[in-house]
Write a protein that holds these residues in place. Structure first.
Motif, PDB file in Angstrom:
ATOM      1  N   ASN A  42       3.214  -7.112   9.116  1.00 48.22           N
ATOM      2  CA  ASN A  42       2.195  -6.616   8.181  1.00 48.22           C
ATOM      3  C   ASN A  42       2.350  -7.277   6.805  1.00 48.22           C
ATOM      4  N   ALA A  46      -0.265  -9.697   4.875  1.00 43.05           N
ATOM      5  CA  ALA A  46      -0.720  -9.437   3.507  1.00 43.05           C
ATOM      6  C   ALA A  46      -0.523 -10.681   2.637  1.00 43.05           C
ATOM      7  N   ASP A  84       6.806  -6.777  -0.313  1.00 42.85           N
ATOM      8  CA  ASP A  84       6.094  -8.049  -0.212  1.00 42.85           C
ATOM      9  C   ASP A  84       5.219  -8.251  -1.430  1.00 42.85           C
ATOM     10  N   MET A  89      -2.701  -2.750  -1.487  1.00 49.13           N
ATOM     11  CA  MET A  89      -3.769  -1.861  -1.031  1.00 49.13           C
ATOM     12  C   MET A  89      -4.213  -0.939  -2.161  1.00 49.13           C
ATOM     13  N   ASN A  97      -6.712   2.303   6.015  1.00 49.15           N
ATOM     14  CA  ASN A  97      -5.933   1.411   6.882  1.00 49.15           C
ATOM     15  C   ASN A  97      -4.734   2.092   7.519  1.00 49.15           C
ATOM     16  N   ILE A  98      -4.107   2.973   6.749  1.00 49.34           N
ATOM     17  CA  ILE A  98      -2.908   3.629   7.270  1.00 49.34           C
ATOM     18  C   ILE A  98      -3.281   5.013   7.808  1.00 49.34           C
ATOM     19  N   GLY A 128      -2.155  -2.941  17.656  1.00 52.45           N
ATOM     20  CA  GLY A 128      -2.443  -2.821  16.238  1.00 52.45           C
ATOM     21  C   GLY A 128      -2.220  -1.423  15.707  1.00 52.45           C
ATOM     22  N   VAL A 129      -1.104  -0.837  16.010  1.00 51.00           N
ATOM     23  CA  VAL A 129      -0.747   0.457  15.430  1.00 51.00           C
ATOM     24  C   VAL A 129       0.667   0.338  14.896  1.00 51.00           C
ATOM     25  N   GLY A 130       1.005  -0.911  14.531  1.00 48.94           N
ATOM     26  CA  GLY A 130       2.382  -1.239  14.224  1.00 48.94           C
ATOM     27  C   GLY A 130       3.019  -0.373  13.167  1.00 48.94           C
ATOM     28  N   PHE A 131       2.296  -0.071  12.112  1.00 48.05           N
ATOM     29  CA  PHE A 131       2.912   0.641  10.998  1.00 48.05           C
ATOM     30  C   PHE A 131       3.612   1.924  11.449  1.00 48.05           C
ATOM     31  N   THR A 178       3.315  -4.669  -1.955  1.00 51.54           N
ATOM     32  CA  THR A 178       3.609  -3.394  -1.318  1.00 51.54           C
ATOM     33  C   THR A 178       5.114  -3.220  -1.138  1.00 51.54           C
TER      34      THR A 178
HETATM   35  P1  ADP Z   1      -2.363  -3.783  12.168  1.00 48.71           P
HETATM   36  O1  ADP Z   1      -1.372  -4.476  11.282  1.00 48.71           O
HETATM   37  O2  ADP Z   1      -2.268  -4.209  13.586  1.00 48.71           O
HETATM   38  O3  ADP Z   1      -3.763  -3.789  11.646  1.00 48.71           O
HETATM   39  P2  ADP Z   1      -0.960  -1.450  11.222  1.00 48.71           P
HETATM   40  O4  ADP Z   1      -1.016   0.000  11.606  1.00 48.71           O
HETATM   41  O5  ADP Z   1       0.375  -2.075  11.308  1.00 48.71           O
HETATM   42  O6  ADP Z   1      -1.954  -2.202  12.191  1.00 48.71           O
HETATM   43  O7  ADP Z   1      -1.546  -1.635   9.774  1.00 48.71           O
HETATM   44  C1  ADP Z   1      -2.801  -1.130   9.455  1.00 48.71           C
HETATM   45  C2  ADP Z   1      -3.400  -1.830   8.258  1.00 48.71           C
HETATM   46  O8  ADP Z   1      -2.752  -1.471   7.062  1.00 48.71           O
HETATM   47  C3  ADP Z   1      -3.300  -3.338   8.274  1.00 48.71           C
HETATM   48  O9  ADP Z   1      -4.336  -3.903   9.033  1.00 48.71           O
HETATM   49  C4  ADP Z   1      -3.437  -3.678   6.785  1.00 48.71           C
HETATM   50  O10 ADP Z   1      -4.801  -3.675   6.411  1.00 48.71           O
HETATM   51  C5  ADP Z   1      -2.766  -2.523   6.134  1.00 48.71           C
HETATM   52  N1  ADP Z   1      -1.385  -2.858   5.774  1.00 48.71           N
HETATM   53  C6  ADP Z   1      -0.256  -2.532   6.442  1.00 48.71           C
HETATM   54  N2  ADP Z   1       0.839  -3.029   5.821  1.00 48.71           N
HETATM   55  C7  ADP Z   1       0.401  -3.680   4.736  1.00 48.71           C
HETATM   56  C8  ADP Z   1       1.036  -4.412   3.671  1.00 48.71           C
HETATM   57  N3  ADP Z   1       2.367  -4.583   3.630  1.00 48.71           N
HETATM   58  N4  ADP Z   1       0.235  -4.946   2.712  1.00 48.71           N
HETATM   59  C9  ADP Z   1      -1.092  -4.798   2.748  1.00 48.71           C
HETATM   60  N5  ADP Z   1      -1.761  -4.132   3.717  1.00 48.71           N
HETATM   61  C10 ADP Z   1      -1.030  -3.574   4.696  1.00 48.71           C
END
Ligand code: ADP
Length: 636
Positions: A42, A46, A84, A89, A97-98, A128-131, A178
């Motif tokens: 992620n 970014a 990073d 965001m 996004n989160i 794509g649900v990595g976070f 972030t």
């Molecule tokens: P994915 O990365 O597959 O889209 P995630 O759940 O990991 O799914 O992240 C969701 C969204 O959150 C990302 O698409 C991005 O828009 C935003 N995001 C996550 N981490 C960061 C980051 N470090 N900096 C900016 N945006 C981020």
């Protein structure tokens, strides 16, 4: 500037996120370490985004910041921090996004996740649900972020992953990017240890193209592997890069590494996976090659570099000759891009051709895995020549249903005087073997391709020809093209030829049959193709094959059956008996019943009988009659 009063807002996670979190928090996965891969990727995304914005000349906050990822840890506090200098965001972006699962396949994802008790490595990256994977190890996560848009304030997001999160503006003097603070669970405290973090990064994130500093020490190797000379790269490096790129846990089936200097410079490093990932169809949109311009990532998963039928190919493409500030929207219209794309397609097809020739068994494995997708290429007219050479089918000369043949091989076996390539469509090899239309092909020793997949019909009718040979369905051919060829098997004709008078009577019988079936058919003819069956229907030569009609009926819900020619086998016991009956009484009811029965059975066989009730009723009546005769003969 007056300081803003920051208020904390409490939000509830969406239902599907709650479900996801519930599974992640309460399961004991052995592959928990992949949370770090997800957060680093992620961060890298970014950073890619900010680099992309700056090549476009967008105004950016803290422009002078180096593009990098920093990782810090505090063993005592069980704290891991990932920072990073990426795009950052805004508050809305954090909420949106989160707060949602990006892909439509979330239900399928949750199902797979529930089923995978210990290993989540492959599943998480693909959806794509990595976070959220961070909640496998965290009891609390704090995100602090500041967007690249100069005006937007720093925001803090905080959650324990149990159902709610809090969000507020903060007055801290944050730079763009972030920061993710991970307060580790007791049983995951090893992720605040240097060795564990370092080895995890090396294993999963080694090819990230921005420097990753672990307490100020750079840990990843940043090489653009695709730019290195082939001779310097070891197989393990290719494999490692492939796994990094694809989230696959196996090594690739094939690696294609090409550098071209003229007329346009580009390098590409492509892989064909061992397994087709699209088994369920929900990953259909998840394909494409990563496009770099002078090592700067311009687009993840670009879909214009390869046609969809080669979408199983993973990899990266990098060119010196595209402008760095090219926008993703105009790529498709760029002439250089188009040339690179067609050259890459060509490279892949040529590679496969060579594989098909040099290693047919390995090619068959490729076909088994990716053939279904490959077949979708039937309208790539530019590459038709290569495309058709790469197709594989089961055929009458194969020893079993798994054996394959290509069109080139078919034509190398073609009989003297044979002008067409014949194919039959059916549900299985056994079903096709019973198709009466194939009788003459067996008699003449002519090879027939066996098609089982509905798309094969579209494919054949779209490509129409291979070399000078037209494709012909076994049920539609004008037989004069093959009638003259020599027989390879005995006809097994146990019947005397009819005398002149009987020939005339037979013609009248045909006329009678035509009268009975009326406008349901176009004509009744003596058959030249049958040896074991009494009758069949065939399609007039300019019409579609029966299976194509069937497909269209299924898609249009149009139940009308195209009119066919009804063919009668003069040298069949049933027909000879029918002739006897006809001679004694041309209006005998038995003739009507038999004709109806033969006609409807023929339709049933080729799958175009809409209403089986009459057929079954008639069979039952005839069985009843024959049982009478049987008991009489047996004197029971
Ligand atoms: P994915 O990365 O597959 O889209 P995630 O759940 O990991 O799914 O992240 C969701 C969204 O959150 C990302 O698409 C991005 O828009 C935003 N995001 C996550 N981490 C960061 C980051 N470090 N900096 C900016 N945006 C981020």
């Amino acid at each position: 500037m007056a300081q803003k009063q920051s208020t904390t807002e409490k939000h509830e996670f969406k239902a599907e996120i709650k479900q996801l979190l519930d599974i992640l928090v309460h399961s004991l996965y052995t592959s928990r370490e992949i949370f770090l891969r997800e957060l680093i990727s992620n961060a890298s995304d970014a950073l890619d985004k900010i680099r992309f914005e700056s090549t476009k000349g967008t105004e950016i906050a803290d422009k002078e910041l180096p593009l990098e990822i920093k990782i810090n840890f505090d063993e005592k506090k069980k704290l891991l921090t990932i920072t990073d200098t990426g795009i950052g965001m805004t508050k809305d972006e954090l909420i949106n996004n989160i707060g949602t699962i990006a892909k439509s396949g979330s239900a399928e994802f949750l199902k797979q996740l529930k089923e995978s008790k210990t290993d989540v490595t492959n599943i998480i990256g693909k959806f794509g649900v990595g976070f959220y994977s961070v909640f496998m190890v965290a009891e609390e996560v704090v995100i602090k972020s500041k967007s690249f848009k100069s005006e937007s304030p720093a925001i803090e997001w905080k959650s324990d992953g149990l159902g709610n999160y809090e969000i507020k503006e903060i007055n801290e003097d944050l730079k763009r990017g972030t920061i993710i603070e991970i307060h580790l669970k007791e049983d995951a405290k090893e992720f605040a240890e240097k060795y564990k973090i370092e080895s995890t990064i090396k294993r999963h994130s080694n090819f990230i193209s921005f420097p990753i500093y672990l307490e100020n020490e750079k840990v990843n190797t940043i090489t653009a592997l695709w730019r290195e000379p082939k001779s310097k790269i070891k197989k393990e490096e290719y494999t490692e890069f492939y796994k990094f790129l694809s989230f696959d846990s196996e090594e690739p089936m094939d690696t294609i590494h090409v550098s071209v200097d003229a007329p346009i410079q580009f390098s590409c490093l492509l892989f064909i996976p061992k397994k087709n990932f699209d088994l369920f169809g929900f990953n259909r949109e998840d394909y494409g090659l990563d496009l770099y311009v002078r090592r700067v990532l311009i687009q993840h998963k670009n879909k214009g570099l390869l046609p969809e039928y080669l979408s199983f190919v993973k990899g990266v493409v990098d060119s010196e000759d595209l402008p760095l500030n090219i926008s993703r929207e105009t790529l498709q219209e760029n002439a250089i891009f188009a040339k690179i794309a067609s050259s890459i397609t060509n490279q892949v097809l040529s590679y496969l051709l060579k594989k098909g020739k040099d290693e047919p068994e390995k090619y068959a494995e490729f076909w088994k895995e990716h053939g279904k997708v490959f077949k979708l290429g039937y309208s790539d007219y530019t590459n038709m020549d290569k495309y058709t050479q790469l197709l594989r089918f089961n055929s009458s000369t194969s020893n079993n249903a798994d054996e394959l043949t290509g069109l080139e091989d078919y034509t190398s076996r073609i009989k003297d005087g044979q002008k067409e390539i014949y194919y039959a469509f059916g549900n299985s090899r056994d079903a096709i073997a019973l198709d009466p239309h194939l009788e003459i092909f067996r008699q003449k020793g002519i090879e027939v391709l066996y098609l089982y997949d509905p798309i094969d019909e579209f494919l054949i009718s779209s490509i129409r020809k291979f070399k000078d040979f037209d494709f012909k369905s076994v049920d539609s051919t004008e037989l004069n093209k093959i009638e003259k060829l020599n027989d390879v098997t005995e006809k097994g004709n146990k019947f005397e030829n009819l005398d002149k008078d009987d020939e005339k009577q037979f013609d009248s019988l045909l006329a009678k049959i035509k009268e009975i079936l009326g406008d349901r058919i176009t004509d009744v003819k003596e058959s030249k193709r049958l040896s074991d069956s009494p009758a069949c229907v065939v399609n007039p030569d300019d019409s579609m094959s029966a299976s194509m009609q069937k497909i269209l009926r299924l898609t249009n819900k149009d139940l009308s059956v195209q009119k066919k020619v009804f063919e009668i086998n003069k040298n069949h016991k049933l027909i000879r008996n029918l002739l006897k009956i006809f001679k004694s009484n041309s209006k005998d009811e038995y003739i009507y019943n038999v004709v109806e029965e033969l006609y409807e059975s023929a339709l049933l066989l080729e799958g175009s009988l809409n209403d089986p009730y009459k057929l079954v009723k008639r069979i039952n009546q005839m069985l009843e009659q024959s049982s009478e005769w049987y008991t009489e003969v047996k004197k029971l």
